[in-house]
Design a protein around this motif. Sequence first.
Motif, PDB file in Angstrom:
ATOM      1  N   ASP A 163       0.854  -1.194   0.000  1.00 57.92           N
ATOM      2  CA  ASP A 163       0.000   0.000   0.000  1.00 57.92           C
ATOM      3  C   ASP A 163       0.888   1.242   0.000  1.00 57.92           C
ATOM      4  O   ASP A 163       1.420   1.630   1.037  1.00 57.92           O
ATOM      5  CB  ASP A 163      -0.912  -0.038   1.237  1.00 57.92           C
ATOM      6  N   GLU A 164       1.014   1.813  -1.144  1.00 59.35           N
ATOM      7  CA  GLU A 164       1.888   2.975  -1.354  1.00 59.35           C
ATOM      8  C   GLU A 164       3.288   2.734  -0.774  1.00 59.35           C
ATOM      9  O   GLU A 164       3.711   3.429   0.157  1.00 59.35           O
ATOM     10  CB  GLU A 164       1.249   4.234  -0.781  1.00 59.35           C
ATOM     11  N   PRO A 165       3.987   1.758  -1.332  1.00 54.64           N
ATOM     12  CA  PRO A 165       5.278   1.356  -0.748  1.00 54.64           C
ATOM     13  C   PRO A 165       6.371   2.408  -0.850  1.00 54.64           C
ATOM     14  O   PRO A 165       7.326   2.359  -0.078  1.00 54.64           O
ATOM     15  CB  PRO A 165       5.657   0.115  -1.572  1.00 54.64           C
ATOM     16  N   THR A 166       6.231   3.319  -1.776  1.00 54.27           N
ATOM     17  CA  THR A 166       7.324   4.282  -1.925  1.00 54.27           C
ATOM     18  C   THR A 166       6.905   5.694  -1.524  1.00 54.27           C
ATOM     19  O   THR A 166       7.584   6.658  -1.866  1.00 54.27           O
ATOM     20  CB  THR A 166       7.843   4.295  -3.379  1.00 54.27           C
ATOM     21  N   ALA A 167       5.790   5.778  -0.785  1.00 50.82           N
ATOM     22  CA  ALA A 167       5.349   7.101  -0.325  1.00 50.82           C
ATOM     23  C   ALA A 167       6.394   7.671   0.625  1.00 50.82           C
ATOM     24  O   ALA A 167       6.786   7.014   1.590  1.00 50.82           O
ATOM     25  CB  ALA A 167       4.007   6.983   0.372  1.00 50.82           C
ATOM     26  N   GLY A 168       6.872   8.839   0.314  1.00 51.86           N
ATOM     27  CA  GLY A 168       7.801   9.526   1.211  1.00 51.86           C
ATOM     28  C   GLY A 168       9.220   9.020   1.174  1.00 51.86           C
ATOM     29  O   GLY A 168      10.003   9.346   2.067  1.00 51.86           O
ATOM     30  N   TRP A 178      11.621  -0.729  -6.531  1.00 47.86           N
ATOM     31  CA  TRP A 178      11.138  -1.275  -7.807  1.00 47.86           C
ATOM     32  C   TRP A 178      11.932  -2.534  -8.161  1.00 47.86           C
ATOM     33  O   TRP A 178      11.379  -3.500  -8.654  1.00 47.86           O
ATOM     34  CB  TRP A 178      11.289  -0.234  -8.930  1.00 47.86           C
ATOM     35  N   LYS A 179      13.216  -2.458  -7.865  1.00 49.76           N
ATOM     36  CA  LYS A 179      14.067  -3.612  -8.149  1.00 49.76           C
ATOM     37  C   LYS A 179      13.643  -4.804  -7.272  1.00 49.76           C
ATOM     38  O   LYS A 179      13.537  -5.933  -7.749  1.00 49.76           O
ATOM     39  CB  LYS A 179      15.533  -3.226  -7.835  1.00 49.76           C
ATOM     40  N   ILE A 180      13.374  -4.492  -6.013  1.00 47.92           N
ATOM     41  CA  ILE A 180      12.950  -5.550  -5.083  1.00 47.92           C
ATOM     42  C   ILE A 180      11.638  -6.177  -5.564  1.00 47.92           C
ATOM     43  O   ILE A 180      11.474  -7.405  -5.579  1.00 47.92           O
ATOM     44  CB  ILE A 180      12.778  -4.972  -3.653  1.00 47.92           C
ATOM     45  N   VAL A 181      10.720  -5.321  -5.976  1.00 44.96           N
ATOM     46  CA  VAL A 181       9.412  -5.809  -6.458  1.00 44.96           C
ATOM     47  C   VAL A 181       9.611  -6.716  -7.672  1.00 44.96           C
ATOM     48  O   VAL A 181       9.003  -7.784  -7.786  1.00 44.96           O
ATOM     49  CB  VAL A 181       8.482  -4.614  -6.786  1.00 44.96           C
ATOM     50  N   GLN A 182      10.487  -6.295  -8.560  1.00 47.12           N
ATOM     51  CA  GLN A 182      10.767  -7.094  -9.753  1.00 47.12           C
ATOM     52  C   GLN A 182      11.356  -8.455  -9.374  1.00 47.12           C
ATOM     53  O   GLN A 182      10.992  -9.485  -9.939  1.00 47.12           O
ATOM     54  CB  GLN A 182      11.720  -6.319 -10.676  1.00 47.12           C
ATOM     55  N   ILE A 198       2.529   7.662 -10.769  1.00 47.56           N
ATOM     56  CA  ILE A 198       2.176   7.021 -12.026  1.00 47.56           C
ATOM     57  C   ILE A 198       3.400   6.333 -12.618  1.00 47.56           C
ATOM     58  O   ILE A 198       3.303   5.243 -13.178  1.00 47.56           O
ATOM     59  CB  ILE A 198       1.629   8.056 -13.029  1.00 47.56           C
ATOM     60  N   GLU A 199       4.548   6.980 -12.461  1.00 48.23           N
ATOM     61  CA  GLU A 199       5.755   6.392 -13.070  1.00 48.23           C
ATOM     62  C   GLU A 199       6.094   5.045 -12.424  1.00 48.23           C
ATOM     63  O   GLU A 199       6.708   4.197 -13.052  1.00 48.23           O
ATOM     64  CB  GLU A 199       6.946   7.351 -13.013  1.00 48.23           C
ATOM     65  N   GLU A 200       5.610   4.893 -11.174  1.00 48.16           N
ATOM     66  CA  GLU A 200       5.837   3.621 -10.500  1.00 48.16           C
ATOM     67  C   GLU A 200       5.061   2.507 -11.208  1.00 48.16           C
ATOM     68  O   GLU A 200       5.598   1.434 -11.494  1.00 48.16           O
ATOM     69  CB  GLU A 200       5.363   3.735  -9.048  1.00 48.16           C
ATOM     70  N   ALA A 201       3.791   2.796 -11.474  1.00 48.62           N
ATOM     71  CA  ALA A 201       2.953   1.821 -12.181  1.00 48.62           C
ATOM     72  C   ALA A 201       3.524   1.579 -13.578  1.00 48.62           C
ATOM     73  O   ALA A 201       3.586   0.445 -14.051  1.00 48.62           O
ATOM     74  CB  ALA A 201       1.533   2.347 -12.268  1.00 48.62           C
ATOM     75  N   GLU A 202       3.930   2.672 -14.210  1.00 51.51           N
ATOM     76  CA  GLU A 202       4.462   2.592 -15.564  1.00 51.51           C
ATOM     77  C   GLU A 202       5.730   1.732 -15.588  1.00 51.51           C
ATOM     78  O   GLU A 202       5.966   0.975 -16.510  1.00 51.51           O
ATOM     79  CB  GLU A 202       4.788   4.009 -16.039  1.00 51.51           C
TER      80      GLU A 202
END
Lengths: 312, 253
Positions: A163-168, A178-182, A198-202
């Motif tokens: 839930d919004e992992p990169t907020a702040g 993002w690398k970890i998620v990948q 948005i760039e996160e989703a992109e």
Amino acid sequence: MNAVTEPILSIQNLNKTFADGFQALKNINLEIQKGEIIALLGPNGAGKTTLISAICGIVQANSGTVTVAGYDIARDYRKTRSIIGLVPQELSTDSFETVWNTLVFSRGLFGKKANSAHIEKVLKALSLWDKKDNMLMTLSGGMKRRVLIAKALSHEPAVLFLDEPTAGVDVSLRKDMWKIVQELKNDGVTIILTTHYIEEAEEIADRVGVINAGEIILVEDKTELMSKLGKKQVSLDLCDPLATIPKSLAGYSLELSENKDQLTYTFDSLGDRTGITSLLDDLKAADIYFRDLNTIQSSLEDIFVNLVEESS
Amino acid sequence: MNFYAVMAIYKFEMARTRRTLVQSIVAPVISTSLYFIVFGAAIGSRITEVGGVSYGAFIVPGLIMLNLLMHSISNASFAIYMPKFVGTVYEVLSAPVSTVEVVLGYVGAAATKSIILGLIILATATFFIPLRIEHPVIMLLFVFLTSITFSLLGFILGIWADNFEKLSIVPSLIVTPLVFLGGSFYSTDMLPPFWQSVTLFNPVLYLVSGLRWSFYEISEVNILVSLVSITAFMLLCFSIVLYMFKTGYKLRT
């Protein structure tokens, strides 16, 4: 005959109305396949966190069914919750606990036998190994975010909600995330993330879902969504300013900039003919010359803003 | 049964006690010692015996009960209130655990701390007065039941409370007066008849009386009545906790 794959997460007609009468979820239907990354986009208060919370058992839905790996979240809550890992939006941590102990706690809480090797692997993967004996209160916001991810991964979930992992968090940490998620995706973990970026989703999502006012407006493969809804434009920097667009060019979707020195042509990138060649011919015929040419692709952000505005 | 979860919660809570050893153990022992000095030595020297027992020895069960009640409530209420307050309760709510397992972890740890504290206070008392325990098994049973029951009550309080003031209302405004008016430091025989009758409506009287009986075989009410009362109250508290989790009261929105 193609085998039909059962979705790892299936949400049907899910509704949630809070005690104050606010309807946070309106008949949500969504299916998520094993191993995919889906990004849920939506403005504040759209219902993203409520949806995640309802699936994880923190919020009680009023109606509808949710199954995880074929198990009902109410009837088979032990099965479903042991499969799910949740990284909440808020940086909620036990301040006086150490990083190591908080992971050990999470693993046990989710019914897994102690496994120091796994905890070590998770901590190392999230660059937290050297902080393992630190109290959580001594960590920075970004590090706490990593700890929350590590806690969620401590019990080896097959489905991970972020839930919004990169907020702040700063840009470099965001890219690390993002690398970890990948990497998690590569390990077969299904990831559902909500985000404002948005760039996160992109960057990382396979599919994008847009939620607004408790409703899912659309769920679409990211690339298809961008090609379907994304406008493509050609921008021409003119050699000489143009007073008006000549009548001979009226058939094109052209816009003249305020200072009259730039023409923008919008076209359908998926169409059989884009019309660029004929436009350039007609420009030459009209004695309009340009010094530079750029093509512009709509970003997911533009698409998202348009969708939310339309649905509102 | 998710034993790993029960143990995870239990160990987590016990670890919290180790971090706050002074607050959890040392402070109650010091305050109890002060009670012995003030009530036992200063006042006790003017009261020879109550029911054939020296006043210093007479107040021991009351002091143990006072600490069991106060600390069971505060341990358990704090244990569930803090995760709610800081937001970490999401993890317990989203974990594959049943209400019984959550209760076993949190209430079990709170009760364990209270029992340890009760035994430490008992040991402390032996430094001040010679003690005899006629029915040690009954004594332990009472300490166990009381700790569990009031930890359950504290758990209910922690779920119900949505601010620190509410968290302290029940221990300070309800339990403390009930303990002081429940025969902890005196025998109800010392009261005028009217107040003797009024005291019978104080549930703490039954606890103190029961525990005192296990020490000296003197009691205000029948030991069986005490045992049945505490067991019934324990079941009531447990039912309320089950109801709270089932309905998500102040836990799930």
